[in-house]
Motif scaffolding. Structure first.
Motif, PDB file in Angstrom:
ATOM      1  N   LEU A 208       0.934  -1.368  -0.209  1.00  0.00           N
ATOM      2  CA  LEU A 208      -0.108  -0.110  -0.120  1.00  0.00           C
ATOM      3  C   LEU A 208       0.989   0.963  -0.077  1.00  0.00           C
ATOM      4  CD1 LEU A 208      -2.935   1.132   0.186  1.00  0.00           C
ATOM      5  CD2 LEU A 208      -2.605   1.140   2.660  1.00  0.00           C
ATOM      6  N   VAL A 209       0.825   2.159  -0.871  1.00  0.00           N
ATOM      7  CA  VAL A 209       1.833   3.295  -1.150  1.00  0.00           C
ATOM      8  C   VAL A 209       1.116   4.226  -0.680  1.00  0.00           C
ATOM      9  CG1 VAL A 209       2.947   4.706  -2.808  1.00  0.00           C
ATOM     10  CG2 VAL A 209       2.476   2.321  -3.509  1.00  0.00           C
ATOM     11  N   VAL A 210       1.576   4.826   1.019  1.00  0.00           N
ATOM     12  CA  VAL A 210       1.019   5.666   1.522  1.00  0.00           C
ATOM     13  C   VAL A 210       2.108   6.858   1.711  1.00  0.00           C
ATOM     14  CG1 VAL A 210       0.402   6.288   3.897  1.00  0.00           C
ATOM     15  CG2 VAL A 210       0.059   3.851   2.945  1.00  0.00           C
ATOM     16  N   PRO A 211       1.471   7.979   1.434  1.00  0.00           N
ATOM     17  CA  PRO A 211       2.397   9.512   1.466  1.00  0.00           C
ATOM     18  C   PRO A 211       2.940   9.395   2.773  1.00  0.00           C
ATOM     19  CG  PRO A 211       0.190   9.774   0.503  1.00  0.00           C
ATOM     20  CD  PRO A 211       0.271   8.484   1.010  1.00  0.00           C
ATOM     21  N   GLY A 212       4.364   9.676   2.693  1.00  0.00           N
ATOM     22  CA  GLY A 212       5.029   9.805   4.122  1.00  0.00           C
ATOM     23  C   GLY A 212       5.315   8.825   4.763  1.00  0.00           C
ATOM     24  N   ILE A 213       4.982   7.588   4.141  1.00  0.00           N
ATOM     25  CA  ILE A 213       5.174   6.319   5.080  1.00  0.00           C
ATOM     26  C   ILE A 213       6.004   5.234   4.000  1.00  0.00           C
ATOM     27  CG2 ILE A 213       4.172   4.141   6.121  1.00  0.00           C
ATOM     28  CD1 ILE A 213       2.276   6.290   7.372  1.00  0.00           C
ATOM     29  N   SER A 214       5.414   5.014   2.943  1.00  0.00           N
ATOM     30  CA  SER A 214       5.934   4.238   1.820  1.00  0.00           C
ATOM     31  C   SER A 214       6.050   4.615   0.676  1.00  0.00           C
ATOM     32  CB  SER A 214       5.092   2.745   2.150  1.00  0.00           C
ATOM     33  OG  SER A 214       3.818   3.239   1.794  1.00  0.00           O
ATOM     34  N   ASP A 215       6.372   5.912   0.374  1.00  0.00           N
ATOM     35  CA  ASP A 215       6.372   6.474  -0.869  1.00  0.00           C
ATOM     36  C   ASP A 215       7.631   6.930  -1.148  1.00  0.00           C
ATOM     37  OD1 ASP A 215       6.570   8.471   0.764  1.00  0.00           O
ATOM     38  OD2 ASP A 215       5.072   9.868  -0.352  1.00  0.00           O
ATOM     39  N   ASP A 216       8.776   6.536  -0.641  1.00  0.00           N
ATOM     40  CA  ASP A 216       9.974   6.737  -0.914  1.00  0.00           C
ATOM     41  C   ASP A 216      10.624   5.968  -1.817  1.00  0.00           C
ATOM     42  OD1 ASP A 216      13.154   6.225  -0.312  1.00  0.00           O
ATOM     43  OD2 ASP A 216      12.817   8.214   0.224  1.00  0.00           O
ATOM     44  N   SER A 217      11.206   6.567  -3.165  1.00  0.00           N
ATOM     45  CA  SER A 217      11.521   5.887  -4.353  1.00  0.00           C
ATOM     46  C   SER A 217      12.677   4.879  -4.134  1.00  0.00           C
ATOM     47  CB  SER A 217      11.707   6.662  -5.564  1.00  0.00           C
ATOM     48  OG  SER A 217      10.573   7.498  -5.843  1.00  0.00           O
ATOM     49  N   ALA A 218      13.586   5.539  -3.214  1.00  0.00           N
ATOM     50  CA  ALA A 218      14.923   4.732  -3.091  1.00  0.00           C
ATOM     51  C   ALA A 218      14.663   3.428  -2.265  1.00  0.00           C
ATOM     52  CB  ALA A 218      15.801   5.761  -2.561  1.00  0.00           C
ATOM     53  N   GLU A 219      13.823   3.684  -1.331  1.00  0.00           N
ATOM     54  CA  GLU A 219      13.508   2.193  -0.686  1.00  0.00           C
ATOM     55  C   GLU A 219      12.727   1.482  -1.251  1.00  0.00           C
ATOM     56  OE1 GLU A 219      11.344   3.850   2.786  1.00  0.00           O
ATOM     57  OE2 GLU A 219      12.906   4.504   3.920  1.00  0.00           O
ATOM     58  N   PHE A 220      11.841   1.797  -2.066  1.00  0.00           N
ATOM     59  CA  PHE A 220      10.818   0.965  -2.976  1.00  0.00           C
ATOM     60  C   PHE A 220      11.886   0.279  -4.057  1.00  0.00           C
ATOM     61  CE2 PHE A 220       8.298   0.390  -6.667  1.00  0.00           C
ATOM     62  CZ  PHE A 220       7.272  -0.668  -6.064  1.00  0.00           C
ATOM     63  N   ARG A 221      12.699   0.867  -4.576  1.00  0.00           N
ATOM     64  CA  ARG A 221      13.796   0.076  -5.214  1.00  0.00           C
ATOM     65  C   ARG A 221      14.564  -0.871  -4.497  1.00  0.00           C
ATOM     66  NH1 ARG A 221      15.116   2.046 -10.332  1.00  0.00           N
ATOM     67  NH2 ARG A 221      14.363   4.224 -10.906  1.00  0.00           N
ATOM     68  N   GLU A 222      14.806  -0.840  -3.468  1.00  0.00           N
ATOM     69  CA  GLU A 222      15.348  -1.923  -2.631  1.00  0.00           C
ATOM     70  C   GLU A 222      14.290  -3.006  -2.187  1.00  0.00           C
ATOM     71  OE1 GLU A 222      16.998  -0.642   1.220  1.00  0.00           O
ATOM     72  OE2 GLU A 222      18.069   1.242   0.373  1.00  0.00           O
ATOM     73  N   GLU A 223      13.141  -2.820  -2.215  1.00  0.00           N
ATOM     74  CA  GLU A 223      12.209  -3.640  -2.061  1.00  0.00           C
ATOM     75  C   GLU A 223      11.939  -4.640  -3.394  1.00  0.00           C
ATOM     76  OE1 GLU A 223       7.191  -3.915  -2.084  1.00  0.00           O
ATOM     77  OE2 GLU A 223       8.220  -2.355  -0.709  1.00  0.00           O
ATOM     78  N   VAL A 224      11.849  -3.879  -4.351  1.00  0.00           N
ATOM     79  CA  VAL A 224      11.843  -4.564  -5.827  1.00  0.00           C
ATOM     80  C   VAL A 224      13.089  -5.397  -6.236  1.00  0.00           C
ATOM     81  CG1 VAL A 224      11.831  -3.891  -8.175  1.00  0.00           C
ATOM     82  CG2 VAL A 224      10.336  -2.725  -6.888  1.00  0.00           C
ATOM     83  N   ASP A 225      14.236  -4.927  -5.801  1.00  0.00           N
ATOM     84  CA  ASP A 225      15.495  -5.709  -5.793  1.00  0.00           C
ATOM     85  C   ASP A 225      15.415  -7.147  -5.188  1.00  0.00           C
ATOM     86  OD1 ASP A 225      16.618  -3.955  -7.643  1.00  0.00           O
ATOM     87  OD2 ASP A 225      17.877  -3.046  -6.152  1.00  0.00           O
ATOM     88  N   TRP A 226      15.030  -6.772  -3.886  1.00  0.00           N
ATOM     89  CA  TRP A 226      15.061  -8.019  -2.695  1.00  0.00           C
ATOM     90  C   TRP A 226      13.679  -9.202  -3.483  1.00  0.00           C
ATOM     91  CZ3 TRP A 226      10.784  -9.608   0.246  1.00  0.00           C
ATOM     92  CH2 TRP A 226      11.027 -10.836   1.081  1.00  0.00           C
ATOM     93  N   LEU A 227      12.616  -8.404  -3.940  1.00  0.00           N
ATOM     94  CA  LEU A 227      11.634  -9.432  -4.388  1.00  0.00           C
ATOM     95  C   LEU A 227      12.188 -10.228  -5.510  1.00  0.00           C
ATOM     96  CD1 LEU A 227       8.221  -7.486  -4.043  1.00  0.00           C
ATOM     97  CD2 LEU A 227       8.970  -9.518  -2.807  1.00  0.00           C
ATOM     98  N   ALA A 228      12.936  -9.639  -6.484  1.00  0.00           N
ATOM     99  CA  ALA A 228      13.398 -10.254  -7.825  1.00  0.00           C
ATOM    100  C   ALA A 228      14.610 -11.092  -7.445  1.00  0.00           C
ATOM    101  CB  ALA A 228      14.176  -8.901  -8.439  1.00  0.00           C
ATOM    102  N   GLU A 229      15.333 -11.029  -6.465  1.00  0.00           N
ATOM    103  CA  GLU A 229      16.268 -11.832  -6.161  1.00  0.00           C
ATOM    104  C   GLU A 229      15.567 -13.390  -5.572  1.00  0.00           C
ATOM    105  OE1 GLU A 229      18.715 -10.274  -3.160  1.00  0.00           O
ATOM    106  OE2 GLU A 229      19.550  -9.066  -4.576  1.00  0.00           O
ATOM    107  N   ILE A 230      14.371 -13.192  -5.005  1.00  0.00           N
ATOM    108  CA  ILE A 230      13.749 -14.545  -4.474  1.00  0.00           C
ATOM    109  C   ILE A 230      12.984 -15.001  -5.974  1.00  0.00           C
ATOM    110  CG2 ILE A 230      12.066 -15.266  -3.289  1.00  0.00           C
ATOM    111  CD1 ILE A 230      11.986 -12.890  -1.600  1.00  0.00           C
ATOM    112  N   ARG A 231      12.258 -14.312  -6.591  1.00  0.00           N
ATOM    113  CA  ARG A 231      11.588 -14.748  -8.071  1.00  0.00           C
ATOM    114  C   ARG A 231      11.151 -13.640  -8.656  1.00  0.00           C
ATOM    115  NH1 ARG A 231       8.168 -20.420  -7.889  1.00  0.00           N
ATOM    116  NH2 ARG A 231       7.860 -19.362 -10.118  1.00  0.00           N
ATOM    117  N   ALA A 232      11.589 -13.340  -9.832  1.00  0.00           N
ATOM    118  CA  ALA A 232      10.852 -12.185 -10.660  1.00  0.00           C
ATOM    119  C   ALA A 232       9.546 -12.300 -10.973  1.00  0.00           C
ATOM    120  CB  ALA A 232      12.050 -12.027 -11.780  1.00  0.00           C
ATOM    121  N   ASP A 233       8.986 -13.437 -10.906  1.00  0.00           N
ATOM    122  CA  ASP A 233       7.705 -13.553 -11.327  1.00  0.00           C
ATOM    123  C   ASP A 233       6.779 -13.688  -9.994  1.00  0.00           C
ATOM    124  OD1 ASP A 233       8.324 -16.198 -10.232  1.00  0.00           O
ATOM    125  OD2 ASP A 233       7.347 -17.389 -11.894  1.00  0.00           O
TER     126      ASP A 233
END
Length: 277
Positions: A208-233
């Motif tokens: 859930l993309v929440v302003p001021g809580i989970s909308d930081d682009s750099a942090e989100f890139r880390e999340e995406v990188d981590w998920l992709a390392e597990i499974r890109a699908d």
């Protein structure tokens, strides 16, 4: 009398006699941890599987959806707070494991439901009930789905996973300190995702993309990188926040959602937007 530790989730509440845990669903009664929401139902509905949201698990099907009460996080922006943050006063009825299996089979015959989704509040807090009913549901040919924040310790999760077919797991942010302010643990959420994927449970993730809580682009890139390392699908659902509960920041802009979608699609195969209409 000495305190008793509840070891179900990362809070590890130390409870004196009669004391409730952080989640309001577990209590020390005579030196033992007792579940207060066993079989307790606050909401029952037949939903499209996509509403969970699960887009890649029997798409186009319906599923019997059941909620109880309680949550072991305290998100100020909770989108379903009347159930998750409520208590026993929200209960509308009770279903034993046998009654739920019977109801699930009836719903399959009448409406083509594929199984039961435990949702609306935090289902892992009904742990003892899940351990009793999930194997029975599977034996009856019913799919078992959990819509969860993933806040559970490894040992109880390991015992439950063989009886789970699919999970949508919240990954609320990729900042550990922010998770702590919300009453949760980033490490626990990540571990739940990893364990479920490892044993072959179908997993989809929601942020859930929440302003001021989970909308930081750099942090989100880390999340995406981590998920992709597990499974890109692993399907990722990016859901739009609207003001709720104790948080009144304006709704997430569509521009931010589209930005996050573009970031996620660099590494992940399936990225879906929710609450955009």
């Amino acid at each position: 009398m000495s305190k008793v530790e509840c070891s179900l989730c990362p809070h590890h509440c130390q409870l004196g006699e009669g004391q409730l845990g952080f989640c309001r669903t577990r209590r020390n009664q005579a030196g033992r941890i007792q579940s207060l929401n066993y079989g307790q139902v606050t909401s029952l509905a037949l939903d499209p599987i996509e509403k969970k949201p699960l887009y890649h698990f029997h798409p186009g099907s319906a599923i019997l959806s059941l909620g109880s009460f309680g949550c072991n996080m305290a998100c100020c922006f909770c989108q379903n707070y009347t159930i998750s943050q409520g208590g026993a006063e929200e209960v509308r009825g009770q279903l034993s494991p046998e009654q739920l299996v019977e109801l699930a089979q009836e719903t399959t015959m009448k409406h083509g439901s594929i199984g039961v989704a435990f949702t609306y509040n935090e289902p892992l807090l009904s742990y003892e009930y899940l351990l009793d009913v999930a194997p029975r549901l599977q034996q009856a040919g019913q799919k078992v789905v959990l819509v969860t924040n993933g806040q559970i310790e490894a040992e109880p999760l390991q015992a439950l996973l063989p009886y789970v077919d699919a999970m949508n797991i919240d990954l609320k942010t990729f900042a550990a300190e922010t998770y702590e302010r919300l009453g949760g643990s980033l490490a626990a959420a990540k571990r739940t995702i990893e364990m479920a994927v490892h044993v072959g449970v179908h997993v989809e993730v929601t942020t859930l993309v929440v302003p001021g809580i989970s909308d930081d682009s750099a942090e989100f890139r880390e999340e995406v990188d981590w998920l992709a390392e597990i499974r890109a699908d692993i399907p990722l659902h990016l859901s739009r926040y609207f003001p709720r509960y104790h948080y009144d920041e304006p709704a997430t802009s569509l521009e931010k959602l589209y930005e996050f979608q573009d970031i996620a699609q660099e590494k992940l195969t399936y990225v879906h937007l929710g609450n955009v209409r």
